[in-house]
Every structure is written in C-alpha cells, then in structure tokens.
Design a protein around this motif. Structure first.
Motif, short mmCIF file in Angstrom:
data_model
loop_
_atom_site.label_atom_id
_atom_site.label_comp_id
_atom_site.label_asym_id
_atom_site.label_seq_id
_atom_site.Cartn_x
_atom_site.Cartn_y
_atom_site.Cartn_z
N GLY A 148 -5.53 9.00 -19.45
CA GLY A 148 -6.74 9.46 -18.77
C GLY A 148 -7.34 8.45 -17.81
O GLY A 148 -7.88 8.81 -16.78
N VAL A 149 -7.19 7.17 -18.12
CA VAL A 149 -7.82 6.13 -17.31
C VAL A 149 -7.06 5.88 -16.01
O VAL A 149 -7.66 5.82 -14.94
CB VAL A 149 -7.94 4.82 -18.13
N ILE A 150 -5.74 5.74 -16.06
CA ILE A 150 -4.94 5.38 -14.89
C ILE A 150 -4.93 6.49 -13.85
O ILE A 150 -4.86 6.23 -12.65
CB ILE A 150 -3.51 4.96 -15.28
N ALA A 151 -5.01 7.72 -14.29
CA ALA A 151 -4.98 8.84 -13.35
C ALA A 151 -6.16 8.81 -12.39
O ALA A 151 -6.10 9.38 -11.31
CB ALA A 151 -4.96 10.16 -14.11
N ALA A 152 -7.21 8.13 -12.75
CA ALA A 152 -8.41 8.08 -11.91
C ALA A 152 -8.22 7.22 -10.66
O ALA A 152 -8.93 7.40 -9.68
CB ALA A 152 -9.59 7.55 -12.73
N PHE A 153 -7.25 6.28 -10.66
CA PHE A 153 -7.12 5.40 -9.49
C PHE A 153 -5.68 5.10 -9.06
O PHE A 153 -5.48 4.31 -8.15
CB PHE A 153 -7.88 4.09 -9.71
N ASP A 154 -4.67 5.72 -9.65
CA ASP A 154 -3.29 5.43 -9.26
C ASP A 154 -3.02 5.77 -7.80
O ASP A 154 -2.26 5.08 -7.12
CB ASP A 154 -2.28 6.15 -10.17
N HIS A 155 -3.67 6.79 -7.30
CA HIS A 155 -3.49 7.18 -5.91
C HIS A 155 -4.05 6.12 -4.95
O HIS A 155 -3.53 5.93 -3.86
CB HIS A 155 -4.13 8.55 -5.65
N TRP A 156 -5.09 5.42 -5.35
CA TRP A 156 -5.65 4.35 -4.52
C TRP A 156 -4.69 3.17 -4.45
O TRP A 156 -4.55 2.51 -3.41
CB TRP A 156 -7.01 3.90 -5.06
N ILE A 157 -4.01 2.88 -5.56
CA ILE A 157 -3.02 1.79 -5.57
C ILE A 157 -1.86 2.13 -4.65
O ILE A 157 -1.45 1.31 -3.82
CB ILE A 157 -2.52 1.53 -7.01
N ALA A 158 -1.34 3.34 -4.77
CA ALA A 158 -0.24 3.76 -3.90
C ALA A 158 -0.67 3.74 -2.43
O ALA A 158 0.07 3.27 -1.56
CB ALA A 158 0.24 5.15 -4.29
N PHE A 159 -1.87 4.23 -2.14
CA PHE A 159 -2.40 4.24 -0.78
C PHE A 159 -2.51 2.82 -0.22
O PHE A 159 -2.08 2.54 0.90
CB PHE A 159 -3.76 4.93 -0.75
N ALA A 160 -3.04 1.91 -1.01
CA ALA A 160 -3.22 0.52 -0.55
C ALA A 160 -1.88 -0.16 -0.30
O ALA A 160 -1.69 -0.82 0.73
CB ALA A 160 -4.05 -0.27 -1.56
N LEU A 161 -0.93 -0.02 -1.22
CA LEU A 161 0.36 -0.67 -1.06
C LEU A 161 1.14 -0.09 0.12
O LEU A 161 1.68 -0.84 0.94
CB LEU A 161 1.19 -0.54 -2.34
N LEU A 162 1.20 1.23 0.21
CA LEU A 162 1.93 1.86 1.32
C LEU A 162 1.24 1.58 2.65
O LEU A 162 1.91 1.34 3.66
CB LEU A 162 2.07 3.36 1.07
N GLY A 163 -0.08 1.61 2.67
CA GLY A 163 -0.82 1.31 3.90
C GLY A 163 -0.59 -0.12 4.35
O GLY A 163 -0.35 -0.38 5.54
N PHE A 164 -0.64 -1.06 3.42
CA PHE A 164 -0.40 -2.47 3.75
C PHE A 164 1.00 -2.65 4.32
O PHE A 164 1.18 -3.31 5.36
CB PHE A 164 -0.58 -3.34 2.50
N LEU A 165 1.99 -2.09 3.66
CA LEU A 165 3.36 -2.23 4.12
C LEU A 165 3.54 -1.57 5.49
O LEU A 165 4.18 -2.13 6.38
CB LEU A 165 4.32 -1.63 3.11
N GLY A 166 2.97 -0.40 5.68
CA GLY A 166 3.08 0.29 6.97
C GLY A 166 2.43 -0.50 8.09
O GLY A 166 3.00 -0.64 9.18
N LEU A 167 1.24 -1.03 7.83
CA LEU A 167 0.55 -1.84 8.84
C LEU A 167 1.33 -3.11 9.15
O LEU A 167 1.40 -3.54 10.30
CB LEU A 167 -0.87 -2.16 8.40
N ARG A 168 1.93 -3.69 8.14
CA ARG A 168 2.74 -4.90 8.35
C ARG A 168 3.94 -4.59 9.23
O ARG A 168 4.28 -5.36 10.13
CB ARG A 168 3.19 -5.45 6.99
N MET A 169 4.58 -3.45 8.99
CA MET A 169 5.72 -3.06 9.80
C MET A 169 5.29 -2.80 11.25
O MET A 169 5.99 -3.20 12.19
CB MET A 169 6.40 -1.82 9.21
N LEU A 170 4.15 -2.16 11.44
CA LEU A 170 3.64 -1.91 12.79
C LEU A 170 3.32 -3.23 13.49
O LEU A 170 3.65 -3.42 14.67
CB LEU A 170 2.40 -1.02 12.75
N HIS A 171 2.70 -4.15 12.77
CA HIS A 171 2.38 -5.46 13.34
C HIS A 171 3.65 -6.17 13.80
O HIS A 171 3.70 -6.71 14.91
CB HIS A 171 1.62 -6.30 12.31
N GLU A 172 4.68 -6.18 12.95
CA GLU A 172 5.93 -6.84 13.31
C GLU A 172 6.59 -6.17 14.51
O GLU A 172 7.16 -6.84 15.36
CB GLU A 172 6.88 -6.86 12.11
#
Length: 186
Positions: free
Chosen positions: A60-84
């Motif tokens: 019950g607890v992890i379901a409340a924010f797992d999507h934010w973790i995925a969003f942050a990691l994928l967003g960071f990686l995507g922005l890093r790729m765009l920067h490069e």
C-alpha cells in the motif's frame, strides 16, 4: 511459460531502445555491447525480485509514489541524453579518468528502464512459475535482445547517432510522463 516469455519481451523493449541509441552514439566495440547487455539484463532480472519483495512488505505504501520515482529517473536520463546530443559530448573523446560517468549513466539507464520490471515483480507469482526462474528468464531475455540492438545501433551512420540520441532522450522523457499520467489518472 509462454506468458512469462511474452512478459519478458515486453519488459525488455525500453531497454532495447536505449541499447540501440547507445550503440548509435557510443563506441563501436564488442565489449561495449556486452557491457550494455549485461547491465540491462542484470537490472531487468533483479528488479522483479525487488518488486516482489517490496510488494509483499509495503504494497500500500510504495504504490503511492513509485510513479514519481520512475518519472524522475526516466526524465533525468532523457534530459542527460538530450544534453549530450546538443552539446556535442563525445564519449570516445572523454579521458579515461572520467569514463566512470559512462558506467554511472549506464547504471541509471538500466535502473530507470527496469522500474516496470519491479512493478511486474508483484504479479510474477500469478504466472505459476518459480520466482527465481521468472527473474532469470526476464534478465536473460533482456540481455539477449540488447546485445543485437547495440550492434544494430553501431551500424547507423554518425549523423543518425545524434538524432537517435535526441529521439531516445525524448522517448525516455515520454515514458516517464506516460507512467506519471497513468498513475495520477488512475
């Protein structure tokens, strides 16, 4: 068993896309292809086990924010790729003492693309296969698909490498947004 293999292929697709982009923009050495396949295969194989364990203990607890973790990691990686892509950073030109950033980026990519595998880990017992075998099949399938994807990426012309990196960055950002929207809308 068919459902498990189908799940493994589906979970591997985002890792395959990133491996293709890394091949197009990275070094054209067989060792790099093996490293990419190993990183993504291990992450995709371990994350369902982690997801299963977390799901059992904190469902019950992890379901409340797992999507934010995925969003942050994928967003960071995507922005890093765009920067490069836009700054012209060339991994082959980086001095050896800073190559550890290559492995850090690869680890972030492997974890970010395997978040969905962690979520799938919660449902693995429903497939009727042993948990360890399921994780092994998921990891091996991902590695087996990432290896030729990297190789295919190396066959792209140098001009398409940067375009592939931009596309890959946008796809990763899009995946993060999709996950976030789906979970916030649910």
């Amino acid at each position: 068993m068919f459902a498990l293999v189908f799940l493994a292929v589906g979970l591997a697709m985002d890792a395959v896309a990133v491996a293709l982009v890394r091949g197009a923009t990275g070094e054209h050495r067989p060792a790099r292809a093996l490293e990419v396949a190993a990183f993504f295969g291990v992450a995709q194989g371990v994350m369902p086990l982690i997801g299963w364990a977390i799901g059992v203990t904190l469902a019950g607890v992890i379901a409340a924010f797992d999507h934010w973790i995925a969003f942050a990691l994928l967003g960071f990686l995507g922005l890093r790729m765009l920067h490069e892509a836009f700054t012209g950073d060339d991994e082959a030109a980086v001095p050896p003492h800073t190559r550890r950033t290559y492995y850090a980026g690869l680890a972030v990519a492997a974890i970010a693309t395997s978040i969905d595998a962690a979520a799938a880990g919660i449902t693995l017992p429903l497939l009727g296969q042993p948990l360890g075998l399921s994780c092994l099949i998921i990891g091996a399938t991902t590695a087996a698909l990432c290896l030729p994807a990297y190789w295919l990426g190396t066959r792209a012309s140098p001009d398409t490498g940067k375009a592939a990196e931009v596309l890959g960055g946008l796809v990763l950002i899009g995946l993060g947004i999709k996950i976030l929207v789906e979970h916030l809308g649910a």
